[in-house]
Write a protein that holds these residues in place. Sequence first.
Motif: not given
Length: 184
Positions: A79-85, A103-104, A109-110
């Motif tokens: 999740f943290l490799s594909r999404y950012t705050t 999502q980057l 998606m994750a």
Amino acid sequence: MPAFVLPVQTVKIPSCLKGQKNGELSAGILKKCDVGSALMAEPAARAMKAMVAAMSGSLSIEYTHVGAYRTLKGQTDLFLSRYTTKELPGRPTKKWNGVTYWQLPKTAMAAVPGTSNHGWGLAIDLAEKINGTASSISPRSVKWLIKHAAQYGFCAEAQSEPWHWRYYAGDKTPEAVLAYEASK
């Protein structure tokens, strides 16, 4: 990959998962499913063995996986490799622990950690094995899955992921799985 309409069903959680935590399943629940080294919850593993045997026999393709059971840590890392705050206008968002994540670009998606069907041992990301290496699932395999996966209790989860299939049949073992097991 050409556009397909993938079959999606509501997942019934097998009773063997009652009292378990997503991504923290007891080792005894997880079984090999004859797709590389992938582990799935026992009912899903039985069904996947039958389905992959039918697919391989019909299409003469060897299947492997690029994802199956995921621990909670594995889900979190993915999740943290594909999404950012960091706000990314126009990108899909998910909420996790009260925080919005974007999502980057150029990522699949994750699920929010602790909610994934991979964490229940019910989902697998299929790939084809070519010269010993995992390669994208082919349109030919996706067409086969669209036509036959439900016979084994599997469906897609998202139209954007033709490689991602999940077991939805709960405790009702599909007839095609029983027939495969009887033939062994």
